[in-house]
Design an enzyme around this catalytic site. Structure first.
Site, PDB file in Angstrom:
ATOM      1  CD1 TRP A 112      30.762 -58.475 135.692  1.00 63.82           C
ATOM      2  CD2 TRP A 112      29.651 -58.220 133.773  1.00 63.82           C
ATOM      3  NE1 TRP A 112      30.432 -57.150 135.573  1.00 63.82           N
ATOM      4  CE2 TRP A 112      29.756 -56.963 134.404  1.00 63.82           C
ATOM      5  CE3 TRP A 112      28.986 -58.304 132.553  1.00 63.82           C
ATOM      6  CZ2 TRP A 112      29.209 -55.802 133.861  1.00 63.82           C
ATOM      7  CZ3 TRP A 112      28.444 -57.147 132.003  1.00 63.82           C
ATOM      8  CH2 TRP A 112      28.564 -55.921 132.651  1.00 63.82           C
ATOM      9  CG  ASP A 162      35.320 -62.143 132.502  1.00 65.05           C
ATOM     10  OD1 ASP A 162      36.274 -61.337 132.459  1.00 65.05           O
ATOM     11  OD2 ASP A 162      34.134 -61.788 132.419  1.00 65.05           O
ATOM     12  CE  LYS A 179      35.461 -54.295 134.356  1.00 63.18           C
ATOM     13  NZ  LYS A 179      34.583 -53.211 134.810  1.00 63.18           N
TER      14      LYS A 179
END
Length: 361
Positions: free
Chosen positions: A103, A172, A196
């Site tokens: 990511w 993030d 999540k």
């Protein structure tokens, strides 16, 4: 857990059963209004109360300072990969990134469309099995910000402590937000996809310091400007109503559990049970270096690919679902987010010990 399996999926991840039960009622008839939540106008007083409650709960649990805006955005966390540099960089401007997984690598690619991006650290050659220590990188004095991913779902790594810098710090936190106590005031911007640890897919939470709202280049599209959404309380366009509602319900659940400090201790214990099992034998091998281990995602391998395939298949048969590792490293991965029950980890550990005994390498 009646009629439910243990869901080790990395995302969307497991949610509290009581939240799912309440949502199933409110989708049909929200607070006896005779209208289902997902049919309701986002500008109705009922939904405005939902949005306000969700924001106030998040502010309370994370102790978000008053000079920060909380935004409920669409487009997934991946849209933040370009929104951040689009809003905070511009011609001739520089930013520093730490490359610790898939990511961050994707974020770096997008950021290079908008500015000069320096990658100060990368563990890609080590298959992203670790995150850096503070002395392993430096931040260019010309950088506008330092960007990092706090927890890497695929590789099972996590920053146990955050980078120290005098630059704007951006993170993030999609896969570990609300799992441990953090000092929001250390950051310029935090973002996280909900699917999540907070709710279903469809809403991305952005927590941004107010002074950063005025840094956006004037040629930035209206919908992609943070100030657009901050000025309108995330109601510039129709927001993702149902995900925002579920996030609010999850936050209520978390508060009843004792808040972030309480859930952090539960997370440490859950992860400890699984890591102790992995460390107690040579049969299982954790992917991440010990100093970089994640409390949320635990990636591990067995002696060979055939045993891994058998392990995953037999685990699924006994209600231990979602344990297949990412294709980039293979093996297995157990994602044990806030709502994942301790008893599911216990069941997995019991299964691992039995599988090893029944399937010698």
């Amino acid at each position: 857990m009646v009629d439910r399996v243990y869901n080790f999926s990395p995302g969307p991840g497991t949610l509290p059963v009581e939240v799912l039960q309440q949502a199933s009622k409110d989708v049909l008839n929200f607070k006896e209004t005779g209208i289902g939540l997902i049919e309701m106008s986002h500008r109705s007083k009922e939904f405005m109360a939902v949005a306000d409650t969700t924001e106030s709960m998040l502010r309370e649990l994370m102790e978000i300072p008053d000079n920060y805006k909380v935004l409920f955005l669409q487009g997934g966390a991946s849209s933040q990969f370009f929104m951040i540099p689009m809003n905070l960089l511009g011609d001739g401007k520089k930013a520093t990134y730490l490359n610790t997984g898939t990511w961050s690598k994707k974020a770096i690619k997008e950021a290079r469309l908008f500015g000069d991006i320096e990658v100060a650290f990368s563990s890609e050659e080590q298959t992203f099995n670790r995150v850096p220590t503070q002395d392993e990188y430096s931040v260019d004095s010309a950088s506008e910000y330092l960007y990092f991913v706090s927890n890497n779902t695929i590789y099972g790594t996590q920053f146990s402590s955050f980078p120290e810098t005098d630059k704007v710090l951006i993170s993030d936190m999609s896969s570990d937000i609300l799992s441990r106590k953090i000092d929001v005031s250390k950051f310029g911007l935090i973002f996280a996809g909900a699917q999540k640890n907070m709710g279903p897919a469809g809403v991305t939470i952005v927590i941004i310091r107010e002074d950063l709202l005025d840094k956006t280049p004037k040629n930035t599209p209206t919908m992609l400007t943070y100030k657009t959404h901050a000025d309108k309380g995330s109601m510039f366009n129709t927001p993702p109503c149902f995900p925002i509602y579920v996030v609010g319900e999850v936050l209520k659940w978390l508060k009843k559990k004792g808040g972030i400090e309480a859930i952090e201790q539960i997370n440490i214990e859950k992860a400890g049970l699984l890591y102790d099992c992995i460390d107690g034998t040579e049969y299982y091998r954790g992917h991440a270096e010990k100093a970089s281990r994640s409390l949320m995602n635990i990636s591990f391998n067995l002696p060979n690919a055939d045993l891994e395939a058998k392990f995953i298949a037999e685990a699924t048969e006994v209600g231990l679902n979602g344990l297949k590792g990412h294709r980039s490293i293979g093996g297995c991965r157990a994602s044990i987010y806030n709502a994942f029950p301790r008893e599911g980890v216990v069941k997995l550990v019991e299964f691992m010990k039995k599988f090893e005994a029944d399937n010698p390498a």
